[in-house]
Design an enzyme around this catalytic site. Structure first.
Site, PDB file in Angstrom:
ATOM      1  N   ALA A   1       0.809  -1.238   0.000  1.00 21.90           N
ATOM      2  CA  ALA A   1       0.000   0.000   0.000  1.00 21.90           C
ATOM      3  C   ALA A   1       0.834   1.276   0.000  1.00 21.90           C
ATOM      4  CB  ALA A   1      -0.993   0.032   1.169  1.00 21.90           C
ATOM      5  N   ALA A   2       2.141   1.170  -0.243  1.00 23.33           N
ATOM      6  CA  ALA A   2       2.966   2.387  -0.325  1.00 23.33           C
ATOM      7  C   ALA A   2       2.480   3.252  -1.500  1.00 23.33           C
ATOM      8  CB  ALA A   2       4.433   2.024  -0.507  1.00 23.33           C
ATOM      9  N   GLY A   3       2.149   2.586  -2.606  1.00 23.47           N
ATOM     10  CA  GLY A   3       1.652   3.320  -3.772  1.00 23.47           C
ATOM     11  C   GLY A   3       0.307   3.977  -3.468  1.00 23.47           C
ATOM     12  N   ASP A   4      -0.518   3.299  -2.686  1.00 21.95           N
ATOM     13  CA  ASP A   4      -1.826   3.873  -2.318  1.00 21.95           C
ATOM     14  C   ASP A   4      -1.622   5.086  -1.411  1.00 21.95           C
ATOM     15  OD1 ASP A   4      -3.022   1.754  -3.686  1.00 21.95           O
ATOM     16  OD2 ASP A   4      -3.021   0.489  -1.899  1.00 21.95           O
TER      17      ASP A   4
HETATM   18  O1  RIB Z   1      -1.950  -1.813  -2.959  1.00 16.65           O
HETATM   19  C1  RIB Z   1      -2.002  -2.756  -1.927  1.00 16.65           C
HETATM   20  C2  RIB Z   1      -3.284  -3.515  -1.976  1.00 16.65           C
HETATM   21  O2  RIB Z   1      -3.309  -4.327  -3.125  1.00 16.65           O
HETATM   22  C3  RIB Z   1      -3.501  -4.488  -0.829  1.00 16.65           C
HETATM   23  O3  RIB Z   1      -4.088  -3.905   0.290  1.00 16.65           O
HETATM   24  C4  RIB Z   1      -4.320  -5.591  -1.471  1.00 16.65           C
HETATM   25  O4  RIB Z   1      -5.631  -5.679  -0.983  1.00 16.65           O
HETATM   26  C5  RIB Z   1      -4.280  -5.319  -2.969  1.00 16.65           C
HETATM   27  O5  RIB Z   1      -5.459  -4.802  -3.406  1.00 16.65           O
END
Ligand code: RIB
Length: 309
Positions: free
Chosen positions: A253-256
């Site tokens: 989730a670093a990109g998120d």
């Molecule tokens: O970007 C990370 C996410 O990718 C995770 O939380 C997982 O659920 C996938 O969707």
């Protein structure tokens, strides 16, 4: 003036196994620990925005299993408006994640309820969508739904930030409606036709950014992990913004976290280069913590981090 980010995307439960390293194809490793975390690229970005103190609504789907209510609860607890999160029959989305001691991961996503987020749900959510300053979206929901959202964004002149993850060939129309596209290294390779092991250097990123701009998105951010991020805007900015050096324990989730930070900073008035630096700080903090949604920092934590640099 309106002030709201709307995230249209996936909601998953992450099933995470930690081992010495990520297994090779066909290999079985003995893990050290197992945990579950709320995740999903869409939900992670929504929680990232909420933790930074910016109003955010989520449009998505969970299943009618026990995961579904927990995932909705996690979003609500973080401060995300979940009125447009529907429940459908069947299982919620899940992600099977392996994490090595170096913080690197690999992920298999089983979409479940996310597959049932359909164009009619975009129409149904149009009242909240119309009030958005920006849409954040990713590729863990059906492509036809993304295309419907892109047309809506274009018609209503609402900027769309497209995270092309997981990577796939994208229709021209969708690319042309994207105000921002934010691939990571592996997504850049797929979108730009590079070979699977070609390193994405700053020079490669600069070349790929031009290629992507030619296909329609107005601005490009190539997320290159510990190397930083390459920014190319329609206004002519070309800049490599270095990453902050931190000890990564979990890059999930670093990109998120980056996309959430970039959107919040940009909408709060920062120029793209400053917004990318802010977003890099949000991502850097997130990799020092375990889990997807639990790793998202607050605005105060980001401010302290930036002051310490
Ligand atoms: O970007 C990370 C996410 O990718 C995770 O939380 C997982 O659920 C996938 O969707």
């Amino acid at each position: 003036m309106r002030k709201l980010i709307v995230v249209v995307g996936s909601i998953n439960l992450d099933l995470v196994g930690n081992a010495e390293r990520v297994p090779l194809p066909g290999e079985t490793l003995t893990g050290r620990s197992f945990s579950t975390f709320p995740g999903g690229k869409g939900a992670n970005q929504a929680v990232g925005v909420a933790r930074l103190g910016y109003p955010v609504s989520m449009v998505g789907k969970v299943g009618d299993d026990s995961f579904g209510s927990a995932l909705r609860g996690a979003l609500r607890k973080a401060g995300v408006n979940v009125k447009a999160v529907g429940t459908v029959r069947g299982s919620s989305g899940v992600a099977l994640i392996n994490i090595g001691d170096d913080g690197q991961n690999n992920i298999v996503v089983v979409p479940g309820a996310n597959e049932k987020l359909l164009p009619k749900d975009i129409t149904r959510a149009s009242a909240v969508l119309r009030t958005a300053e920006m849409f954040l979206t990713q590729l863990e929901i059906p492509l036809i739904t993304m295309e419907t959202l892109a047309v809506f964004a274009h018609k209503n002149k609402i900027p769309l930030m497209l995270d092309p993850a997981p990577a796939r060939e994208l229709p021209k129309g969708l690319l042309q409606c994207a105000t921002w596209i934010t691939p990571n290294e592996s997504e850049t390779r797929i979108l730009c036709g590079l070979s699977a092991n070609e390193p994405v250097t700053p020079a490669t990123a600069a070349r790929c950014a031009e290629l992507l701009l030619e296909r329609g998105p107005k601005n490009v951010l190539i997320k290159m992990g510990s190397q930083g991020v390459f920014l190319a805007t329609g206004g002519g900015t070309r800049e490599m913004i270095p990453a902050f050096a931190v000890k990564a324990v979990d890059s999930t989730a670093a990109g998120d976290a980056f996309n959430a930070g970039f959107a919040v900073s940009l909408l709060s008035g920062a120029a793209p280069v400053q917004a990318a630096r802010y977003a890099s700080a949000v991502a850097a903090i997130s990799v020092t913590r375990v889990g997807a949604q639990p790793s998202m920092p607050t605005a105060r934590e980001v401010e302290r981090f930036l002051n310490s640099q």
